[in-house]
Design a protein around this motif. Structure first.
Motif, PDB file in Angstrom:
ATOM      1  N   ALA A 140       0.869  -1.323   0.322  1.00 32.58           N
ATOM      2  CA  ALA A 140       0.227  -0.119   0.429  1.00 32.58           C
ATOM      3  C   ALA A 140       0.940   1.444   0.195  1.00 32.58           C
ATOM      4  N   PRO A 141       0.545   2.543  -0.365  1.00 36.30           N
ATOM      5  CA  PRO A 141       1.194   3.726  -0.382  1.00 36.30           C
ATOM      6  C   PRO A 141       1.925   4.304   0.787  1.00 36.30           C
ATOM      7  N   GLN A 142       2.259   4.533   1.194  1.00 38.44           N
ATOM      8  CA  GLN A 142       3.341   5.020   2.431  1.00 38.44           C
ATOM      9  C   GLN A 142       2.390   6.826   2.683  1.00 38.44           C
ATOM     10  N   ASN A 143       2.410   7.279   3.420  1.00 33.38           N
ATOM     11  CA  ASN A 143       1.959   8.881   4.257  1.00 33.38           C
ATOM     12  C   ASN A 143       3.119   9.188   4.537  1.00 33.38           C
ATOM     13  N   ASP A 144       2.901   9.817   4.708  1.00 32.47           N
ATOM     14  CA  ASP A 144       3.923  11.635   4.317  1.00 32.47           C
ATOM     15  C   ASP A 144       4.757  11.303   5.372  1.00 32.47           C
ATOM     16  N   TRP A 145       5.616  12.194   6.079  1.00 34.77           N
ATOM     17  CA  TRP A 145       6.582  12.074   7.622  1.00 34.77           C
ATOM     18  C   TRP A 145       5.605  13.019   7.923  1.00 34.77           C
ATOM     19  N   LYS A 146       5.197  14.257   7.846  1.00 34.81           N
ATOM     20  CA  LYS A 146       4.584  14.921   8.758  1.00 34.81           C
ATOM     21  C   LYS A 146       3.120  14.264   9.092  1.00 34.81           C
ATOM     22  N   ASP A 147       2.088  13.703   8.187  1.00 39.62           N
ATOM     23  CA  ASP A 147       1.247  12.415   8.748  1.00 39.62           C
ATOM     24  C   ASP A 147       1.758  11.767   9.928  1.00 39.62           C
ATOM     25  N   VAL A 148       3.145  11.228   9.487  1.00 42.16           N
ATOM     26  CA  VAL A 148       3.754  10.361  11.406  1.00 42.16           C
ATOM     27  C   VAL A 148       4.266  11.094  12.320  1.00 42.16           C
ATOM     28  N   GLU A 149       4.596  11.853  12.260  1.00 43.82           N
ATOM     29  CA  GLU A 149       5.012  13.176  12.928  1.00 43.82           C
ATOM     30  C   GLU A 149       3.720  13.364  14.241  1.00 43.82           C
ATOM     31  N   LYS A 150       2.738  13.600  12.973  1.00 49.35           N
ATOM     32  CA  LYS A 150       1.713  13.397  13.914  1.00 49.35           C
ATOM     33  C   LYS A 150       1.000  12.739  14.723  1.00 49.35           C
ATOM     34  N   VAL A 151       1.282  11.566  14.161  1.00 50.30           N
ATOM     35  CA  VAL A 151       0.677  10.166  15.586  1.00 50.30           C
ATOM     36  C   VAL A 151       1.459  10.409  16.102  1.00 50.30           C
ATOM     37  N   ILE A 152       2.431  10.118  15.987  1.00 54.00           N
ATOM     38  CA  ILE A 152       3.826  10.526  17.026  1.00 54.00           C
ATOM     39  C   ILE A 152       3.476  11.264  18.750  1.00 54.00           C
ATOM     40  N   ARG A 153       2.883  12.071  17.639  1.00 51.96           N
ATOM     41  CA  ARG A 153       2.745  13.250  18.720  1.00 51.96           C
ATOM     42  C   ARG A 153       1.809  13.255  19.581  1.00 51.96           C
ATOM     43  N   GLU A 154       0.504  12.844  19.219  1.00 51.51           N
ATOM     44  CA  GLU A 154      -1.258  12.902  19.612  1.00 51.51           C
ATOM     45  C   GLU A 154      -0.737  11.528  20.466  1.00 51.51           C
ATOM     46  N   ASP A 155       0.038  10.489  20.209  1.00 50.39           N
ATOM     47  CA  ASP A 155      -0.393   9.287  21.454  1.00 50.39           C
ATOM     48  C   ASP A 155       0.911   9.883  22.445  1.00 50.39           C
ATOM     49  N   PHE A 156       2.006  10.542  22.077  1.00 53.18           N
ATOM     50  CA  PHE A 156       2.692  10.660  23.692  1.00 53.18           C
ATOM     51  C   PHE A 156       3.457  11.682  23.372  1.00 53.18           C
ATOM     52  N   GLY A 157       2.633  13.049  22.532  1.00 53.36           N
ATOM     53  CA  GLY A 157       2.615  14.341  23.810  1.00 53.36           C
ATOM     54  C   GLY A 157       3.793  15.005  23.537  1.00 53.36           C
ATOM     55  N   LYS A 158       4.756  13.821  22.554  1.00 52.29           N
ATOM     56  CA  LYS A 158       6.362  14.380  22.005  1.00 52.29           C
ATOM     57  C   LYS A 158       6.618  14.329  21.060  1.00 52.29           C
ATOM     58  N   SER A 159       7.211  14.805  20.547  1.00 47.23           N
ATOM     59  CA  SER A 159       8.054  14.962  18.880  1.00 47.23           C
ATOM     60  C   SER A 159       8.945  12.921  19.259  1.00 47.23           C
ATOM     61  N   ALA A 160       9.173  12.835  17.474  1.00 46.69           N
ATOM     62  CA  ALA A 160       9.653  11.688  17.719  1.00 46.69           C
ATOM     63  C   ALA A 160      11.469  11.748  18.322  1.00 46.69           C
ATOM     64  N   GLU A 161      11.943  12.552  17.851  1.00 43.41           N
ATOM     65  CA  GLU A 161      13.139  12.969  18.084  1.00 43.41           C
ATOM     66  C   GLU A 161      13.459  12.641  20.265  1.00 43.41           C
ATOM     67  N   GLU A 162      12.031  13.100  20.335  1.00 49.25           N
ATOM     68  CA  GLU A 162      12.513  12.957  21.800  1.00 49.25           C
ATOM     69  C   GLU A 162      11.832  12.123  22.321  1.00 49.25           C
ATOM     70  N   VAL A 163      10.630  11.137  21.762  1.00 47.17           N
ATOM     71  CA  VAL A 163      10.149   9.557  22.088  1.00 47.17           C
ATOM     72  C   VAL A 163      11.474   8.873  21.390  1.00 47.17           C
ATOM     73  N   PHE A 164      12.621   8.929  20.747  1.00 51.71           N
ATOM     74  CA  PHE A 164      13.222   7.677  20.639  1.00 51.71           C
ATOM     75  C   PHE A 164      14.929   8.244  20.315  1.00 51.71           C
TER      76      PHE A 164
END
Length: 662
Positions: free
Chosen positions: A177-201
């Motif tokens: 299936a086609p993949q989503n852009d990174w900006k959408d991926v980042e929104k999911v991470i921020r919505e679930d963890f309340g932090k950016s991908a850099e901070e979470v991982f």
């Protein structure tokens, strides 16, 4: 005033004689012919009509009705545009996708209602009817994407009961299936963890050497989620599975549309499967909950670790709960060969002596081959690949492989899924080749890695024991036990259900004689084709005779069996799948901890006798292996597939497609 001369008086007037050379001609011959006028009477002077003779006056056209409908059309267009914009912006096009589903569902239902007959009025044949509606359905599933693709893939594994045109269409459902852009991926991470991908991982996109790295471009993309590679600051390499952002907004609408369309079709085609929809919807919904998937993965890891016959042969990747949520799951990164890459599994091993493939049982994942992330980050960060390629074991020419036996690989797979069904009652229902990795242990033996633990079913002990007894009865041709268990499940045709359970023909009872189509006229073939389609519906109704008694788990167990059978056939039928599965069924009735010891002792004696019965199955298996080696025919699964096709035609089902074709 001189009287007016009419054309009659003019003709009666004497003609003067005119000299013309030596001849004298009447003057009338030298004049143009008179113009004739036909008129009913004398001319009347022009008199304007009286007002009373004109009737009532007609009012001038104001186009009020037209303007009213134009205004309504404009309001409707504006309202539709606003709804579409809101739906697209805030509801991930859920309303649009649902409307598209209902409109196409209605079109297909009407098409079949009108044209499903021996000589369709609006189609060349029933085959053409199936072909155009299969294409319509495929376009809908691919266009809607998300959970629709997941539903399409679920149907694809059971598409053998569908017409060949639908089998071909569903075989195309396994493309990436086609993949989503990174900006959408980042929104999911921020919505679930309340932090950016850099901070979470703990990663850096600017090349900070004290932090880890993460690839913004997904390594794999499926219908519901996509997977990104990352190396954490402590050196662990992980696979980050991130749910596509639109799924959470679409899933309720999609499942509701699925229920409504299924209800309509079950009524339209008189197939009683609507009562199964709530159970299927529940399983699909749980598949989008990554916390549930993490629990399934950890449970399976414990069960494998506690079973000596599977420990060291099967591996379940670790899940890192601290880096996981409902829509994000972080697990151990696995380096391995997908099951569909048969050549890479069997080619000679060119790695080191007593050395396994990367990451397998103590063989380290060497990170020294990684390129400098600072230099790479200077380019497009969305396109760079940071993960080192570990393919040195393939040799200098890249033609090496794992050097493994397909028989060992397939034996491990059948053992694993048989233990899940008969011993544990905890069944992974999506074992297609993309979810299975193969690695080489330092000992030279294969290790099977099972991933994607979202779709599981749990079998309660009573049903699990019944299912084990059913399998034993299948191989021992114990028709009385088969009928007894099948009737308890609300199934009328136990022979047919037995065949679909083993994925091979069961001829313990009577089967109708197949009527061949050769030698029939075009009209007779059309009539026979229609009768076969009707017989297929009857066959399904007989299996689902009492939908309230029918164990709903059988839907997904059948899916598991079909995929494992397809895997074995794809690898060239290296093992006697039926015998291995039957052996586990019989052994589970001896080893199951929730059976009384008196019953276990009785089952032990039956198990020893059963092992002798299975010897006949081995004779047929080795006969097909010899024939295969001599290039005189296919393997055991190919023979079974051919027999299944012949038997299925008795029931009105045309099996044409391989489960993994496409």
């Amino acid at each position: 005033m001189a009287p007016r001369m009419t054309w009659v008086s003019r003709l009666m007037r004497p003609n003067p004689i005119v000299s013309h050379g030596h001849r004298r001609l009447p003057a009338t011959f030298l004049q143009p012919p008179p113009r004739r006028f036909i008129h009913p009477g004398e001319f009347q002077p022009f008199v304007p009509p009286s007002p009373s003779s004109l009737g009532k006056p007609t009012p001038a056209k104001t186009y009020t009705r037209t303007r009213k409908w134009l205004r309504r059309l404009a309001y409707l267009s504006v309202a539709t545009g606003v709804i579409y914009a809101i739906d697209n912006q805030f509801y991930a096009s859920s309303l649009t996708r649902t409307a598209r589903t209902f409109s196409l569902g209605l079109l297909v239902a009407l098409d079949y209602k009108i044209n499903f007959r021996p000589n369709p009025p609006l189609a060349e044949s029933i085959t053409a009817l199936h072909a155009r509606n299969a294409e319509r359905l495929f376009d809908l599933l691919r266009h809607n994407g998300g959970l629709y693709l997941k539903i399409g893939q679920a149907i694809a594994m059971q598409s053998a009961i569908l017409p060949p045109e639908f089998q071909k269409m569903f075989a195309r459902m396994f493309d990436d299936a086609p993949q989503n852009d990174w900006k959408d991926v980042e929104k999911v991470i921020r919505e679930d963890f309340g932090k950016s991908a850099e901070e979470v991982f703990g990663v850096s996109f600017t090349g900070d050497p004290t932090k880890g790295v993460l690839e913004r471009k997904a390594r794999a993309s499926a219908s519901v989620a996509q997977v990104h590679w990352a190396r954490l600051a402590d050196g662990r390499e992980v696979a980050i599975k991130i749910q596509k952002r639109e799924i959470a907004q679409q899933i309720q609408w999609d499942l509701w549309a699925f229920k409504v369309v299924t209800w309509i079709y079950s009524r339209t085609f008189d197939i009683p499967f609507y009562s199964l929809v709530p159970y299927i919807s529940e399983r699909l919904f749980l598949e989008t909950d990554f916390e549930n998937e993490a629990t399934n993965s950890e449970t399976m890891a414990k069960l494998v670790a506690g079973e000596s016959r599977l420990r060291g042969r099967v591996y379940i990747p670790k899940v890192y709960r601290e880096l996981s949520s409902k829509r994000v799951m972080t697990a151990e990164w696995i380096e391995g060969i997908r099951l569909w890459d048969k050549e890479s599994i069997t080619r000679p091993w060119l790695g080191g002596w007593r050395e396994g493939s990367p990451g397998c049982q103590g063989t380290p994942l060497d990170a020294s081959q990684a390129e400098d992330p600072v230099a790479k980050a200077a380019g497009n960060p969305n396109l760079i690949k940071l993960k080192p390629e570990r393919d040195h074991w393939r040799g200098w020419n890249g033609k090496g492989g794992l050097g493994l036996s397909l028989k060992d690989v397939m034996t491990t797979m059948v053992d694993l899924f048989s233990a899940q069904m008969f011993l544990w009652g905890w069944v992974h229902c999506d074992p297609h080749p993309g979810n299975i990795f193969i690695r080489r242990k330092p000992s030279g033996q294969p290790e099977l890695v099972l991933i994607d633990h979202g779709l599981y079913i749990h079998m309660d002990p009573k049903f699990r024991h019944q299912y084990a007894r059913f399998w034993k009865a299948l191989l021992a041709f114990d028709n009385r036990t088969l009928s007894e268990i099948a009737e308890g499940w609300g199934i009328k045709n136990s022979d047919m259900f037995a065949s679909f359970t083993m994925m091979r023909p069961y001829r313990g009872g009577d089967l109708s004689t197949r009527q061949h189509l050769e030698g029939l006229s075009k009209k007779e073939r059309a009539q026979r084709h229609y009768e076969m389609q009707q017989a297929a519906r009857k066959a399904i109704r007989e299996i689902l005779a009492d939908e309230h008694k029918w164990p709903q788990e059988l839907i997904f167990i059948g899916r598991n069996l079909r995929i494992v059978q397809g895997n074995n056939q794809f690898l060239g039928s290296p093992v006697n799948r039926v015998k291995i599965t039957g052996t586990w069924a019989s052994r589970a009735l001896v080893e199951s901890p929730d059976l009384p010891w008196t019953e276990k002792i009785q089952n032990l004696g039956r198990h020893l006798l059963f092992r002798m019965v299975l010897f006949t199955s081995d004779l047929f298996f080795y006969f097909t292996k010899v024939r295969q080696l001599l290039h005189l025919g296919g393997g055991m699964e190919d023979d079974i597939e051919k027999q299944m096709k012949d038997m299925a035609k008795d029931m009105g089902v045309d099996l044409n497609q391989s489960v993994f074709e496409g």
